[in-house]
Design a protein around this motif. Sequence first.
Motif: not given
Length: 634
Positions: A134-160
């Motif tokens: 599982n993943l850390n609860p907030e406020p300790d979720s991962c904000h590494c650069e890979v997660c940030k970039e994958k989050f943006k990619k996820y949004l772009m693919e979900k809302y093209p």
Amino acid sequence: YEKEHCEETVRELKDLGITLYITHCHKGFGLEAEKEEMEKAKGLADLCHKYGLRVGYYIRPDTLVGETFFPMEPRAKEWLQVNQDGRHPTYGGHQTFRFKPCFNREEYMRYLEEVVTYAVKEMKADLIHFDDLNLNPEPDSCHCEVCKEKFKKYLMEKYPSDAGRKERFGFTNLDYVEPPTFNLFNLPWDLEVIKDPVVQEWIAFRCHYQSETYARLSRLIRSINPECAVEYNATWCGVGATNTAWYAGVWFSKSAIHGDIFWTEEGNWAGVSEDGILISKIRTFKAAQTLRNIVFTYVGMRDEGQTRLLMAECMAYNPRCLGMIRPRPLIGSLSPRVMKYVKFYKENQDYFSDLEPIADVAVLRSYASLTYNNYSTYLSVLLFEQTMIQAKVPFSIIYDEHLGNLSKYKVLALANVESLSDGQMDQIKSYVKNGGGLVATDDTSLYDQWRRMRPNYGLSDVFKANFTGEGPDVEKPIKETFGNGRVLYIPRISPSFTPPRPSRMGYQWIDSRYWMLPKNWKDLVDAVQWAAGEALSMRVKAPLTVTAELWRKANKQILLSLVNYRLKELIEDIEVKVQIAPDMAVRKVSLLSPDIEEGNESLPFKKTRDQISFTIPRLIIYDLIAIELFQVSP
């Protein structure tokens, strides 16, 4: 520790009826550091296989112990999670030697796959157990650069499209979207409802990559050995009153489907509290039934009555696993009466396999309703489920994915399912028009799938209630028809106790102290029975502290399990009616129980065209009723 690896222990476990031994494999110290212990586990596996036991291996995917791991693999420092403050979170925040790796780091996933491959191929695993996937609860979720970039990619693919992004966020350029952050004035556990679109999508993204991590590991295991079972412990809380999507990035209908089994450490030990509240793990078991998983849960307790009750609960609701015990010291303290339960389960295996639950009511656990609201939606669905459990109404827990296949249920229950998309409402309307029953409560359909408020209930044309700005325009239940279906709307599920709302004291959940039947529980039962338009599949006349579960085994048997949750209280003369298909006849009705000396007995019964009735003479803790069927000519 040494004793648990010896042949004497394996023989003891075999004699007790144990069929699976889960032992250590990789705990996050690193392959080189754990090599000696992994070889020890491999030797134990050889002993288990010699005596016919299956072997499961424990793998800890969420831990890197820097003291041993970093010297072996210096690159591992780049695999660590990074929280919003730039720190590397550790397990629980206090076990500073246990760093949390990021599943979005491809190099870490390849390392984890190396561990899994070794366990399956070289150590001959029959099962792989992933602990705390599982993943850390907030406020300790991962904000590494890979997660940030994958989050943006996820949004772009979900809302093209620009139009889709504009509607969702109010803007079209997603390059500068950042994961949410929290501070003293903005605590994550303060949120009763979650309205911010980016926070909502961050939760969805976390659930997505948690489930994809499990799916990836599961595919690898099955590519090496299709017979190896896959199991995870995703949260400590099971399926109940915890917003696991928000807290841990886990939504069971998205992730559990990739494996065979999930573990629950939720507590909720079977019994009746001093306040008369029936406590159980039935919700978790029912979710697993729908998702075609088995549940692993501890049953070995110091109190033999409690152990027998926990085993009874498993036989009734989780029949493919009697439960889990720790090998020592408990194997030396299992009493003869507990061992009688184990023997009963082994001798009657045919009754506990290849079963399909019989359910008249589908209770929807909606992702949007239960993810974007931490309080009122959970309270309503918990109390509705509690009513179905104690009133002995045959029901299933379903998820959004199952709304397109409701034909096998007589009634769909929407207990304050406040957030529904237009597409989901169309599915519900189609089901009711075609003859399905509907029971809806509270603010069902007032919001869309993003929790945007509608001017009126989206299903107002179905249940004929309107939103006034403060609540429904009716105070009493409304009975209506819609197409060929029956609809009953209840303005509010009224709790007997009102749990505290989210506060600044940390994450809180509606725990079993507040599971007392609602004040209007009888109205909920009457609503389901009326909406069904016909008799329910079973009727059991017994106290509210007795539960019942109905199963079908092809066209050969109907099986009824009864569990008495109030230990030391004998229940007598339980009247039962079970619906039988008109083209089926009953050959025999048998009572089987580990609580009676004779083990089983035949029960007299009466059969009408589509119903069988009989009386169960006694219920101590667990009774199994086997109704033997055969087909008759038209």
